[in-house]
Design a protein around this motif. Structure first.
Motif, PDB file in Angstrom:
ATOM      1  N   THR A  96       0.382  -0.851  -0.231  1.00 54.14           N
ATOM      2  CA  THR A  96      -0.080   0.127   0.113  1.00 54.14           C
ATOM      3  C   THR A  96       0.692   1.026   0.707  1.00 54.14           C
ATOM      4  N   GLY A  97       0.262   2.352  -0.573  1.00 53.67           N
ATOM      5  CA  GLY A  97       1.092   3.825  -0.829  1.00 53.67           C
ATOM      6  C   GLY A  97       0.468   4.335  -0.185  1.00 53.67           C
ATOM      7  N   ILE A  98      -0.466   4.296   0.679  1.00 51.09           N
ATOM      8  CA  ILE A  98      -1.662   5.574   1.264  1.00 51.09           C
ATOM      9  C   ILE A  98      -1.199   6.049   2.165  1.00 51.09           C
ATOM     10  N   THR A  99      -0.782   5.200   3.669  1.00 54.13           N
ATOM     11  CA  THR A  99      -0.537   5.853   4.995  1.00 54.13           C
ATOM     12  C   THR A  99       0.489   4.561   5.731  1.00 54.13           C
ATOM     13  N   LEU A 100       1.423   5.775   5.794  1.00 50.04           N
ATOM     14  CA  LEU A 100       2.300   4.672   7.086  1.00 50.04           C
ATOM     15  C   LEU A 100       2.235   5.132   8.196  1.00 50.04           C
ATOM     16  N   ILE A 101       2.585   4.570   8.734  1.00 53.51           N
ATOM     17  CA  ILE A 101       2.271   5.307  10.893  1.00 53.51           C
ATOM     18  C   ILE A 101       3.949   5.289  11.009  1.00 53.51           C
ATOM     19  N   GLY A 102       3.944   6.174  11.919  1.00 57.69           N
ATOM     20  CA  GLY A 102       5.476   6.424  12.501  1.00 57.69           C
ATOM     21  C   GLY A 102       5.282   6.033  13.860  1.00 57.69           C
ATOM     22  N   ARG A 156       0.835   9.617   2.069  1.00 55.81           N
ATOM     23  CA  ARG A 156       1.289   9.366   1.016  1.00 55.81           C
ATOM     24  C   ARG A 156       3.076   9.721   1.075  1.00 55.81           C
ATOM     25  N   GLY A 157       2.657   9.532   2.342  1.00 51.25           N
ATOM     26  CA  GLY A 157       4.749  11.007   3.327  1.00 51.25           C
ATOM     27  C   GLY A 157       4.350  12.149   3.489  1.00 51.25           C
ATOM     28  N   VAL A 158       3.590  12.413   3.512  1.00 56.64           N
ATOM     29  CA  VAL A 158       3.105  13.748   3.757  1.00 56.64           C
ATOM     30  C   VAL A 158       2.537  13.967   4.812  1.00 56.64           C
ATOM     31  N   ASP A 159       3.238  14.085   5.929  1.00 55.31           N
ATOM     32  CA  ASP A 159       2.955  14.179   7.550  1.00 55.31           C
ATOM     33  C   ASP A 159       1.290  14.668   7.507  1.00 55.31           C
ATOM     34  N   ALA A 160       0.466  13.969   8.326  1.00 54.24           N
ATOM     35  CA  ALA A 160      -1.221  13.918   7.978  1.00 54.24           C
ATOM     36  C   ALA A 160      -2.367  15.242   8.758  1.00 54.24           C
ATOM     37  N   THR A 161      -1.565  14.906   9.663  1.00 52.28           N
ATOM     38  CA  THR A 161      -1.568  16.347  10.484  1.00 52.28           C
ATOM     39  C   THR A 161      -1.745  17.416   9.848  1.00 52.28           C
ATOM     40  N   GLU A 162      -0.136  18.028   9.508  1.00 53.65           N
ATOM     41  CA  GLU A 162       0.042  18.962   8.978  1.00 53.65           C
ATOM     42  C   GLU A 162      -1.389  19.015   7.625  1.00 53.65           C
ATOM     43  N   LEU A 163      -1.657  18.156   6.790  1.00 56.15           N
ATOM     44  CA  LEU A 163      -2.683  18.059   5.504  1.00 56.15           C
ATOM     45  C   LEU A 163      -3.757  18.509   5.608  1.00 56.15           C
ATOM     46  N   ALA A 164      -4.839  17.863   6.982  1.00 55.15           N
ATOM     47  CA  ALA A 164      -5.174  18.141   8.018  1.00 55.15           C
ATOM     48  C   ALA A 164      -5.722  19.867   8.781  1.00 55.15           C
ATOM     49  N   ALA A 165      -4.807  20.232   8.683  1.00 55.43           N
ATOM     50  CA  ALA A 165      -4.528  21.698   9.220  1.00 55.43           C
ATOM     51  C   ALA A 165      -4.342  22.249   8.214  1.00 55.43           C
ATOM     52  N   ARG A 166      -3.662  22.334   7.340  1.00 56.07           N
ATOM     53  CA  ARG A 166      -3.916  22.988   6.127  1.00 56.07           C
ATOM     54  C   ARG A 166      -5.553  23.470   5.218  1.00 56.07           C
ATOM     55  N   HIS A 167      -5.883  22.002   5.199  1.00 52.09           N
ATOM     56  CA  HIS A 167      -6.430  21.779   4.137  1.00 52.09           C
ATOM     57  C   HIS A 167      -8.522  21.077   4.310  1.00 52.09           C
ATOM     58  N   SER A 168      -9.275  21.428   4.040  1.00 52.96           N
ATOM     59  CA  SER A 168     -10.333  20.552   3.812  1.00 52.96           C
ATOM     60  C   SER A 168     -10.510  19.068   3.714  1.00 52.96           C
ATOM     61  N   TYR A 169     -11.352  18.399   4.391  1.00 53.50           N
ATOM     62  CA  TYR A 169     -11.239  17.063   4.132  1.00 53.50           C
ATOM     63  C   TYR A 169     -11.650  16.755   3.101  1.00 53.50           C
ATOM     64  N   GLU A 170     -12.497  17.745   1.812  1.00 55.75           N
ATOM     65  CA  GLU A 170     -12.624  17.315   1.345  1.00 55.75           C
ATOM     66  C   GLU A 170     -11.518  17.501  -0.123  1.00 55.75           C
ATOM     67  N   ALA A 204     -11.330  16.861  11.759  1.00 56.32           N
ATOM     68  CA  ALA A 204     -11.150  15.859  12.340  1.00 56.32           C
ATOM     69  C   ALA A 204     -11.696  14.350  11.103  1.00 56.32           C
ATOM     70  N   LEU A 205     -12.916  15.075  10.457  1.00 60.02           N
ATOM     71  CA  LEU A 205     -13.013  14.206   9.416  1.00 60.02           C
ATOM     72  C   LEU A 205     -11.252  14.333   8.419  1.00 60.02           C
ATOM     73  N   ALA A 206     -10.719  14.838   7.994  1.00 62.39           N
ATOM     74  CA  ALA A 206      -9.349  14.807   7.770  1.00 62.39           C
ATOM     75  C   ALA A 206      -8.308  14.019   8.001  1.00 62.39           C
ATOM     76  N   LEU A 207      -8.344  14.441   9.991  1.00 65.08           N
ATOM     77  CA  LEU A 207      -7.965  13.116   9.877  1.00 65.08           C
ATOM     78  C   LEU A 207      -7.911  11.914  10.566  1.00 65.08           C
ATOM     79  N   LEU A 208      -9.167  11.248  10.199  1.00 67.48           N
ATOM     80  CA  LEU A 208      -9.750  10.012   9.973  1.00 67.48           C
ATOM     81  C   LEU A 208      -9.392   9.464   9.143  1.00 67.48           C
ATOM     82  N   ILE A 209      -9.779   9.962   7.845  1.00 67.07           N
ATOM     83  CA  ILE A 209      -9.474   8.855   6.546  1.00 67.07           C
ATOM     84  C   ILE A 209      -9.278   7.371   6.296  1.00 67.07           C
ATOM     85  N   ASP A 210      -8.291   7.739   7.198  1.00 69.73           N
ATOM     86  CA  ASP A 210      -6.992   6.480   6.758  1.00 69.73           C
ATOM     87  C   ASP A 210      -6.051   6.176   8.384  1.00 69.73           C
ATOM     88  N   HIS A 211      -6.201   5.000   8.098  1.00 69.43           N
ATOM     89  CA  HIS A 211      -4.921   4.522   9.450  1.00 69.43           C
ATOM     90  C   HIS A 211      -4.543   3.247   8.767  1.00 69.43           C
TER      91      HIS A 211
END
Length: 420
Positions: free
Chosen positions: A78-84, A91-105, A229-236
């Motif tokens: 899978t190339g979707i989510t990596l958990i450290g 996809r290699g980008v910090d998910a919390t930063e994505l969620a903070a800067r962009h909407s869920y959609e 919250a919606l953006a953070l929970l998309i995948d794990h």
């Protein structure tokens, strides 16, 4: 003669080649028959060997090479989510930063396509919304949000004649309409359900979901917290529901059936419903004036304290950390946030467990006057996008590859026929 690698290390056995390519041995011989790979016979034996450099070159061309998994643990590329250790990445980008800067959609669209489309809004077809609302409206009043969402998915699927087309663009088109259809199908809390969806609704998904969760009017910080919250929970990664979704996709089930498989797993109490338990706990902490008696009651009854700990993180769940930061800016969330911190501090006297995202969702739901099941609805709607992302990956894999062999432990045959 047993099959083995040649001493110089330049040749690989069939088994080693299959492991490097991440395929079954039969697929290795299929590559040979198609001229994509050459083989040599083992002198004096029946096995074949393969040039390591040629195998690695094929792996790079096909993109099928994968890291070795632990013994006995199946690996899924899978190339979707990596958990450290203390964060996770889409996809290699910090998910919390994505969620903070962009909407869920926006995050969903980027995760699906690799393209960032600022301001994108998913819209629901009127026919799908009408069918989903009718189906949901026929359910008994005591049904929960997961029941409603499962029925809504089936109804929406029935209106989509292209659901069996598994081409990438068609699947994405279905997914972009399914998620807002699920939101539209839920009844409005304390209000009148409109007869049809407005395809031109400019509001983001969080704004449309809010009145389905609470009768309180939202303020901007609260809507931002819900959207994040919606953006953070998309995948794990391969959580239980996601694995079920991939199994369905492996059988080439259409995307609506894939989502139904994921929702079916959420019906269990161990995945997706934990925020409801945390909600009830926080409400009791507020009622009783402190966490100590509530924690003691949970432990006395042999129950785990909900909202604490996560097997994939040694410290605080990064999703919880992000949500708590937003909730701290919402004045009405203060009491519930203090109650959550009291729970963490009380349990930390003996066991250093950190808050997880279920506790943060519970703070949001308690502070916003939502019912206990609201967190589960947020989780399910958000994770629908992740299930679709995994389905798109799985559609590109060999069909029915997720077919483990059972370890039979019953009576050894032949057994006599049963008698009356």
């Amino acid at each position: 003669m047993t099959e083995r690698s040649e001493a110089n290390g330049r040749r690989l056995t069939t088994r080693e080649t299959a492991e490097r390519l991440g395929v079954k041995p039969e697929t290795v011989y299929a590559y040979v028959s198609r001229g994509q790979l050459s083989s040599s016979r083992v002198p004096g034996g029946r096995g074949s060997t393969f040039d390591a450099a040629e195998v690695d070159a094929l792996a790079r061309r096909t993109g099928r090479r994968e890291a070795a998994s632990a013994p006995g643990e199946p690996a899924v590329r899978t190339g979707i989510t990596l958990i450290g250790a203390d964060r996770y990445y889409f996809r290699g980008v910090d998910a919390t930063e994505l969620a903070a800067r962009h909407s869920y959609e926006e995050v969903v669209e980027w995760l699906w396509t690799g393209r960032l489309r600022p301001g994108i809004r998913f819209t629901a077809p009127g026919e799908a919304v009408t069918a989903a609302r009718r189906a949901v409206g026929a359910l008994p009043g005591h049904c929960g949000s997961t029941d409603r969402l499962r029925v809504a998915v089936v109804a929406a699927a029935a209106t989509d004649p292209l659901r069996f087309d598994l081409s990438r663009e068609t699947v994405l088109g279905s997914a972009r309409s399914l998620i807002p259809t699920l939101v539209a199908a839920l009844p409005t809390v304390g209000g009148h359900q409109p007869a049809a969806a407005d395809p031109a609704d400019p509001a983001g998904l969080a704004a449309r979901l809010w009145p389905k969760l609470t009768a309180r009017l939202p303020d901007e910080p609260s809507l931002a917290a819900l959207d994040t919250a919606l953006a953070l929970l998309i995948d794990h990664d391969l959580a239980a529901s996601t694995l079920a979704a991939r199994v369905a996709a492996s059988a080439r089930a259409h995307p609506y059936a894939v989502v139904s498989a994921g929702l079916g797993v959420l019906e269990g109490p161990l995945h997706g419903a934990a925020s409801g338990l945390a909600h009830r706990m926080l409400a009791e902490v507020l009622e009783r004036g402190g966490a100590a008696p509530v924690v003691a009651d949970h432990l006395r009854a042999g129950r785990r304290v909900p909202g604490l700990g996560h097997r994939l993180y040694t410290g605080e769940d990064p999703r919880a950390r992000t949500l708590f930061g937003l909730l701290a800016c919402i004045p009405q969330a203060g009491p519930a946030l203090a109650a959550a911190r009291d729970v963490v501090a009380t349990t930390a006297r003996d066991v250093p467990l950190h808050a997880n995202v279920d506790l943060a969702l519970a703070v949001l739901s308690v502070a916003s006057g939502m019912p206990a099941e609201a967190g589960g609805a947020v989780f399910a709607i958000s994770r629908t996008a992740g299930w679709i992302a995994h389905a798109l990956e799985e559609y590109g894999e060999r069909p029915l590859r997720m077919r483990p062999s059972g370890h039979y432990t019953g009576p050894r045959p032949p057994q006599p026929l049963p008698t009356l």
